[in-house]
Design a protein around this motif. Structure first.
Motif, PDB file in Angstrom:
ATOM      1  N   THR A  72      21.061 -16.960 -19.517  1.00  9.43           N
ATOM      2  CA  THR A  72      19.943 -16.770 -18.594  1.00  9.43           C
ATOM      3  C   THR A  72      20.415 -16.839 -17.154  1.00  9.43           C
ATOM      4  OG1 THR A  72      18.381 -17.745 -20.166  1.00  9.43           O
ATOM      5  CG2 THR A  72      17.709 -17.685 -17.857  1.00  9.43           C
ATOM      6  N   ARG A  73      19.990 -15.863 -16.351  1.00 14.00           N
ATOM      7  CA  ARG A  73      20.280 -15.913 -14.916  1.00 14.00           C
ATOM      8  C   ARG A  73      19.184 -16.733 -14.243  1.00 14.00           C
ATOM      9  NH1 ARG A  73      19.230 -12.552 -10.252  1.00 14.00           N
ATOM     10  NH2 ARG A  73      18.169 -10.998 -11.556  1.00 14.00           N
ATOM     11  N   LEU A  74      19.569 -17.812 -13.592  1.00 10.72           N
ATOM     12  CA  LEU A  74      18.603 -18.693 -12.950  1.00 10.72           C
ATOM     13  C   LEU A  74      18.467 -18.355 -11.473  1.00 10.72           C
ATOM     14  CD1 LEU A  74      16.748 -21.197 -12.999  1.00 10.72           C
ATOM     15  CD2 LEU A  74      18.770 -22.587 -12.512  1.00 10.72           C
ATOM     16  N   VAL A  75      17.246 -18.093 -11.057  1.00  8.83           N
ATOM     17  CA  VAL A  75      16.932 -17.846  -9.651  1.00  8.83           C
ATOM     18  C   VAL A  75      16.202 -19.073  -9.133  1.00  8.83           C
ATOM     19  CG1 VAL A  75      15.709 -16.380  -8.006  1.00  8.83           C
ATOM     20  CG2 VAL A  75      16.762 -15.366 -10.051  1.00  8.83           C
ATOM     21  N   GLN A  76      16.851 -19.831  -8.243  1.00  6.87           N
ATOM     22  CA  GLN A  76      16.223 -21.033  -7.704  1.00  6.87           C
ATOM     23  C   GLN A  76      15.285 -20.654  -6.564  1.00  6.87           C
ATOM     24  OE1 GLN A  76      20.090 -23.799  -7.941  1.00  6.87           O
ATOM     25  NE2 GLN A  76      18.245 -24.909  -7.343  1.00  6.87           N
ATOM     26  N   ALA A  77      14.014 -20.577  -6.887  1.00  2.66           N
ATOM     27  CA  ALA A  77      13.024 -20.129  -5.908  1.00  2.66           C
ATOM     28  C   ALA A  77      11.637 -20.562  -6.375  1.00  2.66           C
ATOM     29  CB  ALA A  77      13.073 -18.606  -5.759  1.00  2.66           C
ATOM     30  N   HIS A  78      10.689 -20.578  -5.434  1.00  2.00           N
ATOM     31  CA  HIS A  78       9.276 -20.821  -5.733  1.00  2.00           C
ATOM     32  C   HIS A  78       8.595 -19.472  -5.941  1.00  2.00           C
ATOM     33  CE1 HIS A  78       8.806 -25.153  -4.910  1.00  2.00           C
ATOM     34  NE2 HIS A  78       9.761 -24.977  -4.029  1.00  2.00           N
ATOM     35  N   ALA A  79       7.993 -19.272  -7.093  1.00  2.00           N
ATOM     36  CA  ALA A  79       7.227 -18.052  -7.325  1.00  2.00           C
ATOM     37  C   ALA A  79       5.939 -18.118  -6.521  1.00  2.00           C
ATOM     38  CB  ALA A  79       6.919 -17.900  -8.810  1.00  2.00           C
ATOM     39  N   THR A  80       5.609 -17.040  -5.819  1.00  2.00           N
ATOM     40  CA  THR A  80       4.417 -17.029  -4.967  1.00  2.00           C
ATOM     41  C   THR A  80       3.368 -16.020  -5.405  1.00  2.00           C
ATOM     42  OG1 THR A  80       5.519 -15.469  -3.463  1.00  2.00           O
ATOM     43  CG2 THR A  80       5.710 -17.826  -2.954  1.00  2.00           C
ATOM     44  N   GLY A  81       3.736 -15.077  -6.266  1.00  2.00           N
ATOM     45  CA  GLY A  81       2.768 -14.088  -6.719  1.00  2.00           C
ATOM     46  C   GLY A  81       3.317 -13.218  -7.821  1.00  2.00           C
ATOM     47  N   ILE A  82       2.417 -12.716  -8.675  1.00  2.00           N
ATOM     48  CA  ILE A  82       2.801 -11.812  -9.753  1.00  2.00           C
ATOM     49  C   ILE A  82       1.888 -10.589  -9.693  1.00  2.00           C
ATOM     50  CG2 ILE A  82       3.019 -11.505 -12.246  1.00  2.00           C
ATOM     51  CD1 ILE A  82       3.456 -14.493 -12.518  1.00  2.00           C
ATOM     52  N   ASP A  83       2.486  -9.401  -9.564  1.00  2.00           N
ATOM     53  CA  ASP A  83       1.742  -8.139  -9.527  1.00  2.00           C
ATOM     54  C   ASP A  83       1.872  -7.487 -10.897  1.00  2.00           C
ATOM     55  OD1 ASP A  83       0.859  -5.496  -9.182  1.00  2.00           O
ATOM     56  OD2 ASP A  83       1.420  -5.505  -7.065  1.00  2.00           O
ATOM     57  N   LEU A  84       0.771  -7.461 -11.656  1.00  2.00           N
ATOM     58  CA  LEU A  84       0.818  -6.937 -13.011  1.00  2.00           C
ATOM     59  C   LEU A  84       0.979  -5.419 -13.037  1.00  2.00           C
ATOM     60  CD1 LEU A  84      -1.929  -9.075 -14.799  1.00  2.00           C
ATOM     61  CD2 LEU A  84       0.517  -9.517 -14.560  1.00  2.00           C
ATOM     62  N   GLU A  85       0.396  -4.716 -12.067  1.00  2.00           N
ATOM     63  CA  GLU A  85       0.519  -3.257 -12.052  1.00  2.00           C
ATOM     64  C   GLU A  85       1.922  -2.820 -11.677  1.00  2.00           C
ATOM     65  OE1 GLU A  85      -2.394  -1.204  -9.818  1.00  2.00           O
ATOM     66  OE2 GLU A  85      -4.116  -2.092 -10.869  1.00  2.00           O
ATOM     67  N   ALA A  86       2.487  -3.433 -10.655  1.00  2.00           N
ATOM     68  CA  ALA A  86       3.837  -3.069 -10.213  1.00  2.00           C
ATOM     69  C   ALA A  86       4.920  -3.721 -11.070  1.00  2.00           C
ATOM     70  CB  ALA A  86       4.033  -3.459  -8.746  1.00  2.00           C
ATOM     71  N   ARG A  87       4.526  -4.700 -11.884  1.00  2.00           N
ATOM     72  CA  ARG A  87       5.466  -5.467 -12.706  1.00  2.00           C
ATOM     73  C   ARG A  87       6.567  -6.101 -11.849  1.00  2.00           C
ATOM     74  NH1 ARG A  87       6.487  -3.153 -18.712  1.00  2.00           N
ATOM     75  NH2 ARG A  87       4.310  -2.753 -19.264  1.00  2.00           N
ATOM     76  N   THR A  88       6.113  -6.833 -10.859  1.00  2.00           N
ATOM     77  CA  THR A  88       7.036  -7.529  -9.964  1.00  2.00           C
ATOM     78  C   THR A  88       6.561  -8.963  -9.744  1.00  2.00           C
ATOM     79  OG1 THR A  88       5.840  -6.762  -7.993  1.00  2.00           O
ATOM     80  CG2 THR A  88       7.728  -5.439  -8.739  1.00  2.00           C
ATOM     81  N   LEU A  89       7.499  -9.796  -9.381  1.00  2.00           N
ATOM     82  CA  LEU A  89       7.202 -11.186  -9.009  1.00  2.00           C
ATOM     83  C   LEU A  89       7.754 -11.446  -7.619  1.00  2.00           C
ATOM     84  CD1 LEU A  89       7.332 -14.458 -10.915  1.00  2.00           C
ATOM     85  CD2 LEU A  89       8.947 -14.219  -9.039  1.00  2.00           C
ATOM     86  N   SER A  90       6.936 -12.043  -6.771  1.00  2.00           N
ATOM     87  CA  SER A  90       7.369 -12.419  -5.426  1.00  2.00           C
ATOM     88  C   SER A  90       7.772 -13.885  -5.432  1.00  2.00           C
ATOM     89  CB  SER A  90       6.238 -12.202  -4.419  1.00  2.00           C
ATOM     90  OG  SER A  90       5.798 -10.862  -4.431  1.00  2.00           O
ATOM     91  N   ALA A  91       8.830 -14.201  -4.701  1.00  2.00           N
ATOM     92  CA  ALA A  91       9.326 -15.575  -4.671  1.00  2.00           C
ATOM     93  C   ALA A  91       9.976 -15.865  -3.340  1.00  2.00           C
ATOM     94  CB  ALA A  91      10.324 -15.803  -5.807  1.00  2.00           C
ATOM     95  N   VAL A  92      10.063 -17.164  -3.025  1.00  2.00           N
ATOM     96  CA  VAL A  92      10.740 -17.632  -1.820  1.00  2.00           C
ATOM     97  C   VAL A  92      11.843 -18.579  -2.267  1.00  2.00           C
ATOM     98  CG1 VAL A  92      10.503 -18.889   0.349  1.00  2.00           C
ATOM     99  CG2 VAL A  92       8.644 -17.419  -0.443  1.00  2.00           C
ATOM    100  N   ASP A  93      13.086 -18.293  -1.879  1.00  2.00           N
ATOM    101  CA  ASP A  93      14.195 -19.099  -2.376  1.00  2.00           C
ATOM    102  C   ASP A  93      14.339 -20.399  -1.595  1.00  2.00           C
ATOM    103  OD1 ASP A  93      15.591 -18.613   0.004  1.00  2.00           O
ATOM    104  OD2 ASP A  93      16.985 -17.189  -0.897  1.00  2.00           O
ATOM    105  N   VAL A  94      15.361 -21.186  -1.942  1.00  2.00           N
ATOM    106  CA  VAL A  94      15.528 -22.520  -1.372  1.00  2.00           C
ATOM    107  C   VAL A  94      15.806 -22.503   0.125  1.00  2.00           C
ATOM    108  CG1 VAL A  94      16.247 -23.579  -3.532  1.00  2.00           C
ATOM    109  CG2 VAL A  94      17.962 -22.477  -2.077  1.00  2.00           C
TER     110      VAL A  94
END
Length: 433
Positions: A72-94
């Motif tokens: 598993t590739r771990l991305v250390q970040a806070h997830a801030t939003g999930i767009d179901l239509e675009a199939r993307t997740l927004s996040a802010v890293d450390v």
């Protein structure tokens, strides 16, 4: 076309066990596994009271993710939003940088946050108890108050510094106050200026008994242990407001104190508010296979999901580690099934009972709903935790053995600043429920 990407949001009990299942079931060349989480470890929350009590080293409850999840590739970040239509997740890293991650399947397992219920002064003056930092800070804070109480000449200040209030007599609050009593007793062993009778622990809850969410047969023995240690158990009442030096109760009583610990409960992570899905009391509504209705590529599990309990008339399963762990395993299996690996199954799990460690030789437990107390319950409690922990078992067992053979070390480091654990910073006013 590249490999499908499975994105897991949160690596608590549900997310971790989902990824472990995916790594076991799905071939390495068939899927790209990515996890988004602020920390690089799984926090074993049930043992946090023992960290605050000085029994366990903080590292014991933090299980490193990378050795356990090599694919598993771990991305250390806070997830801030999930767009179901675009199939993307927004996040802010450390470091505060924004990024966007694409996904083909997403599993939402971001867990829960402290529930404040808008009680005046709680966010500014009470202490939370959901992280390693909060547990370490609380231990240092309690030891500092004992020291300052011993040095205080003013009797009012002396009394308030030596009084510790825990709000919430559920699993966490009960274990925390039990460990706190033992910590302060040990801290007084080599102090002549403050007697044990001057140190006061108060447990407050609106319920009619301690451990209101667990088997009633655990409540009586647990309350008797607490009262035998001098804990002031206040039931059918709660905190109306908190100031820097006082906790005012809903029955009009006032408790001079410099320490209020907020263990009232939790609510789903506010990330859910950014996702266009149906919710129930803030939890994502899912089917028995943990997929979101109308979105076959979106799954949710753990505290953040309203998983129907077939053994309780379809009501959502409780927000417990036991359910999160088992739902995580099933979510991983059903995600794999959606990619063509193995069959999908519905979630079915009967509670196997609970364990509550009260420190020393005391505990209560109901394995397979057989009520136990004292040393038999203690053995069951510690055995359960050693089996349930994904790692660090030998280190935890060694700390427990040391605690039996030698007195716990009472040391205040002061490494965690109050600003890093203040509830008002962790849960801004706009998000409070």
């Amino acid at each position: 076309m590249g490999k499908p990407r499975v994105l897991v949001v949160g690596t608590g009990f549900a997310g971790y066990h989902a990824l472990r299942t995916l790594e076991r079931v799905v071939p390495p060349d068939a899927v790209d596994l990515v996890a988004v989480n602020p920390a690089d470890y799984l926090l074993y929350v049930p043992l946090l009271p023992e960290v605050a009590g000085g029994v366990l080293d903080p590292r014991r409850v933090a299980v490193p993710l990378r050795p356990k999840l090599p694919r598993t590739r771990l991305v250390q970040a806070h997830a801030t939003g999930i767009d179901l239509e675009a199939r993307t997740l927004s996040a802010v890293d450390v470091e505060g940088r924004e990024q966007e991650l694409a996904w083909d399947r997403v599993l939402i397992t971001c867990g829960s946050v402290t529930r404040l219920m808008s009680v005046p002064g709680v966010a500014e003056h009470a202490h939370g108890f959901k992280s390693v930092a909060e547990a370490v800070y609380l231990r240092d804070h309690v030891l500092r108050q004992v020291e300052l109480a011993e040095l205080a000449d003013d009797p009012v200040e002396r009394r308030s510094r030596a009084t510790f209030v825990v709000v919430g007599a559920g699993y966490t609050g009960t274990e925390l106050v039990a460990q706190g009593v033992q910590l302060t007793r040990e801290a007084l062993r080599h102090r002549s200026g403050l007697s044990p009778d001057e140190v006061r622990w108060v447990l407050v809850d609106t319920a009619s008994r301690v451990l209101p969410g667990l088997n009633e047969r655990l409540s009586g023995p647990a309350e008797r242990v607490l009262r035998s240690r001098g804990v002031d158990v206040r039931l059918r009442t709660s905190v109306a407001s908190v100031s820097a030096t006082c906790a005012t109760l809903t029955d009009g009583g006032e408790i001079p104190t410099r320490t209020v610990v907020w263990c009232v409960g939790v609510r789903p992570d506010p990330l859910v508010e950014s996702v266009d899905v149906r919710t129930l009391k803030g939890r994502v509504v899912v089917g028995q296979g943990l997929a979101v209705p109308g979105h076959p590529d979106v799954f949710a599990a753990g505290d953040v999901a309203a998983v129907p309990d077939v053994y309780n008339g379809g009501a959502p399963t409780p927000m417990t580690a036991q359910h999160a762990q088992r739902q995580g395993k099933l979510a991983g299996a059903n995600l794999a099934a959606s990619l063509g690996f193995g069959p999908a199954r519905p979630y079915r799990h009967r509670d196997l009972g609970f364990v509550v460690d009260l420190g020393g030789g005391q505990a209560v437990a109901d394995p397979l709903h057989v009520p136990l107390s004292g040393w038999p319950a203690k053995v069951v409690a510690r055995g359960y935790h050693l089996l349930a922990m994904p790692g660090n078992r030998l280190r935890v067992a060694t700390d427990w053995a040391t605690d039996v053979l030698a007195r716990r070390q009472v040391v205040r480091f002061g490494l965690v600043p109050e600003a890093g654990v203040r509830l008002s910073d962790a849960d801004p006013p706009a998000r409070r429920a």
